[in-house]
Design a protein around this motif. Structure first.
Motif, short mmCIF file in Angstrom:
data_model
loop_
_atom_site.label_atom_id
_atom_site.label_comp_id
_atom_site.label_asym_id
_atom_site.label_seq_id
_atom_site.Cartn_x
_atom_site.Cartn_y
_atom_site.Cartn_z
N ARG A 303 0.82 -1.21 0.00
CA ARG A 303 0.00 0.00 0.00
C ARG A 303 0.86 1.27 0.00
O ARG A 303 0.53 2.25 -0.64
N VAL A 304 1.92 1.20 0.75
CA VAL A 304 2.77 2.40 0.84
C VAL A 304 3.42 2.70 -0.49
O VAL A 304 3.49 3.86 -0.94
N TYR A 305 3.88 1.65 -1.18
CA TYR A 305 4.65 1.86 -2.40
C TYR A 305 3.81 1.67 -3.68
O TYR A 305 4.35 1.51 -4.76
N GLN A 306 2.42 1.66 -3.59
CA GLN A 306 1.55 1.54 -4.77
C GLN A 306 1.62 2.82 -5.59
O GLN A 306 1.47 3.92 -5.05
N PRO A 307 1.81 2.76 -6.91
CA PRO A 307 1.88 3.97 -7.74
C PRO A 307 0.53 4.67 -7.81
O PRO A 307 -0.52 4.06 -7.61
N PRO A 308 0.51 5.98 -8.09
CA PRO A 308 -0.75 6.74 -8.15
C PRO A 308 -1.67 6.21 -9.28
O PRO A 308 -1.20 5.80 -10.35
N SER A 309 -3.00 6.26 -9.06
CA SER A 309 -3.98 5.72 -10.03
C SER A 309 -4.19 6.69 -11.19
O SER A 309 -3.81 7.86 -11.13
N GLU A 310 -4.86 6.18 -12.25
CA GLU A 310 -5.13 7.00 -13.44
C GLU A 310 -6.14 8.10 -13.12
O GLU A 310 -6.03 9.22 -13.64
N LEU A 311 -7.13 7.81 -12.23
CA LEU A 311 -8.11 8.82 -11.83
C LEU A 311 -7.43 9.98 -11.10
O LEU A 311 -7.76 11.15 -11.35
N PHE A 312 -6.45 9.65 -10.24
CA PHE A 312 -5.74 10.69 -9.48
C PHE A 312 -4.94 11.59 -10.42
O PHE A 312 -4.95 12.82 -10.29
N LEU A 313 -4.27 10.96 -11.41
CA LEU A 313 -3.49 11.76 -12.35
C LEU A 313 -4.39 12.65 -13.21
O LEU A 313 -4.03 13.80 -13.52
N ALA A 314 -5.58 12.13 -13.61
CA ALA A 314 -6.50 12.93 -14.42
C ALA A 314 -7.00 14.13 -13.63
O ALA A 314 -7.13 15.24 -14.16
N ALA A 340 -9.18 17.75 -20.61
CA ALA A 340 -8.67 17.05 -19.42
C ALA A 340 -9.78 16.86 -18.39
O ALA A 340 -9.89 15.80 -17.78
N CYS A 341 -10.60 17.88 -18.20
CA CYS A 341 -11.67 17.77 -17.21
C CYS A 341 -12.73 16.76 -17.66
O CYS A 341 -13.31 16.05 -16.83
N ALA A 342 -12.97 16.71 -18.97
CA ALA A 342 -13.93 15.73 -19.48
C ALA A 342 -13.41 14.32 -19.27
O ALA A 342 -14.16 13.41 -18.87
N GLN A 343 -12.12 14.10 -19.53
CA GLN A 343 -11.51 12.79 -19.29
C GLN A 343 -11.61 12.39 -17.83
O GLN A 343 -11.88 11.24 -17.49
N TYR A 344 -11.41 13.39 -16.95
CA TYR A 344 -11.50 13.12 -15.50
C TYR A 344 -12.92 12.70 -15.12
O TYR A 344 -13.11 11.76 -14.32
N GLN A 345 -13.96 13.34 -15.70
CA GLN A 345 -15.34 13.02 -15.38
C GLN A 345 -15.69 11.61 -15.86
O GLN A 345 -16.42 10.87 -15.19
N VAL A 346 -15.13 11.22 -16.98
CA VAL A 346 -15.40 9.88 -17.53
C VAL A 346 -14.82 8.81 -16.59
O VAL A 346 -15.46 7.83 -16.25
N LEU A 347 -13.56 9.03 -16.19
CA LEU A 347 -12.90 8.06 -15.26
C LEU A 347 -13.60 8.00 -13.93
O LEU A 347 -13.73 6.93 -13.32
#
Length: 352
Positions: A303-314, A340-347
Motif C-alpha cells: 500500500r505504501v509503495y503503490q503507484p498513483p492511479s489514473e483517476l488521481f493523475l487525471a 482534461a476535465c472531461a476525461q477526468y469526469q469519464v474516469l
C-alpha cells in the motif's frame, strides 16, 4: 584481590610531593644558600655599579702555599681592589672585629661560624701577593644577605644588602691608574684556577682539612661520598618508579575515557529500524502467528509503495489547467482544460 585502586591516591600525591621535598631539601642546603647569596650580590653589583669603572670578577679560586683560597667576588677599579665575602644568613648576628667566631641566633638556637673578616683576610693577602698591591689599594668587604639583623656594632666594611654598594662608592680616592687596573685584571685571569666542579670540590676538601687540623676533627669526605653513592640511586629509583606508575595510570585513564566516549557515541547515534526475520518456531501456533505478521507487513508495504492511479493523475491535470487559464484566456489552454476535465469526469463515472 586487587589493591591497586587503594594505592593510586597515595601515588598521585607522591608524584607531586617527592619532587617538592627534593627541591626544598636542595634549597635548605648550605651549598645552595651560598650560591644564591653570591648570585644576589652579583646581580646588585651589575645593576648599581658602573661597569665601565668597576670590573666584576666572580668565583675566583687562587692557589696558596698550603692549598687554595676561594674569593666570592673581586671588583677592580681605580679606587682599589674590593674583595667581597658573601654570607647568606638569617636571624640575629652577634660579633666583633676581633672575635674569632660570631654567633647566629634563630629563635632559641645559637650557631657559631667563623668571623668573616678573618676569613676574608686570607683572601686579601693572597690577592695582594698576586697583584703586588699595598694595604691601601685592596679593601675587604663583607656583605650579609637573607634577612639577618646585626645585634652588635660592626665595622663599616661589614654590610647588609645594598650596603656593600654604598661602602664601595664611599671610596673616592684614586689609588690605581688605568694601566694598573688592566694589569690587575690580567693577573687575576692568569693566576686563578679554572672554574669547574673539580676545583670547587678540591677547595672544599682543603678547607675541611684545615678545620680538622685546627680543631682535631677529620674531614668526612669518604663518609659523604659513601652516603651519596647509597642515597642518590635510591632517590632516582624511587622517582623512576613513581614516574612509571604515573604514566601507567595516565594510559589506563586515557583508554577508559576513550571507551566511554565510544559508548556515548553509540548511544547517541539514531538507530535505524531493522526488519528481522522471525526465528523458526517449533510450535505450529508460533509459525502461524509469524506468517500472519509477514502477510500484514507485505500488505502495508504494498500500500505504501503503490503507484498513483489514473483517476488521481487525471484530476491533477484538470486542476492544474483550471489554475493556468485563470490569468490567461488562451484558446489552446481552454481546449486542453475542457478535454482534461472531461476525461477526468469519464474516469470518475467508471470508478463509481
Amino acid at each position: 584481590m586487587d589493591f591497586n585502586f587503594m594505592f593510586q591516591p597515595f601515588v598521585a600525591v607522591l608524584w607531586y610531593l617527592v619532587p617538592f621535598l627534593i627541591i626544598v631539601g636542595v634549597v635548605k642546603t648550605p651549598w645552595f644558600k651560598g650560591k644564591f647569596g653570591e648570585f644576589l650580590v652579583n646581580l646588585l653589583a651589575r645593576f648599581f655599579l658602573d661597569k665601565s669603572r668597576y670590573h666584576l670578577i666572580k668565583n675566583v679560586t687562587l692557589p696558596t702555599e698550603d692549598g687554595t683560597t676561594q674569593v666570592d667576588h673581586i671588583l677592580v677599579s681605580e679606587f682599589g681592589v674590593f674583595v667581597v665575602e658573601t654570607k647568606n644568613m638569617k636571624g640575629w648576628i652577634f660579633g666583633s672585629a676581633t672575635q674569632p667566631f660570631w654567633t647566629q641566633k634563630i629563635f632559641r638556637s645559637n650557631y657559631k661560624f667563623q668571623n668573616p673578616l678573618h676569613q676574608n683576610y686570607k683572601h686579601v693577602k693572597t690577592l695582594q701577593a698576586l697583584l703586588g698591591l699595598g694595604d691601601q689599594q685592596v679593601h675587604s668587604v663583607v656583605v650579609f644577605v637573607g634577612g639577618s639583623t646585626f645585634k652588635t656594632p660592626l665595622p663599616d666594611n661589614v654590610t647588609q644588602g645594598l650596603g656593600f654598594v654604598r661602602y664601595i662608592k664611599s671610596k673616592k680616592d684614586f689609588v690605581l691608574s688605568p694601566e694598573q687596573v688592566a694589569e690587575a685584571r690580567a693577573k687575576v685571569a692568569s693566576g686563578r684556577l679554572k672554574a669547574s666542579l673539580a676545583t670547587d670540590q678540591a677547595h672544599a676538601y682543603h678547607v675541611r682539612g684545615l678545620v680538622a687540623e685546627r680543631y682535631g676533627t677529620l674531614p668526612q669526605r669518604s663518609r659523604g661520598r659513601l652516603l651519596k653513592i647509597v642515597i642518590y640511586p635510591v632517590v632516582l629509583l624511587g622517582i623512576a618508579a613513581i614516574m612509571i606508575n604515573a604514566v601507567s595510570h595516565f594510559a589506563t585513564e586515557a583508554v577508559a575515557i576513550g571507551m566511554r566516549h565510544s559508548s556515548d557515541q553509540l548511544i547517541k547515534r539514531p538507530q535505524q529500524p531493522v526488519l528481522r526475520q522471525p526465528e523458526i518456531e517449533t510450535q505450529p501456533k508460533a509459525a502461524a502467528e509469524t506468517a500472519d505478521i509477514k502477510t500484514k507487513l507485505d500488505t502495508v508495504i504494498q500500500r505504501v509503495y503503490q503507484p498513483p492511479s489514473e483517476l488521481f493523475l487525471a484530476r491533477q491535470e484538470c486542476n492544474s489547467l483550471i489554475a493556468a487559464v485563470m490569468g490567461n484566456q488562451d484558446a489552446r489552454l481552454l481546449r486542453e482544460r475542457d478535454k482534461a476535465c472531461a476525461q477526468y469526469q469519464v474516469l470518475k463515472a467508471e470508478v463509481h
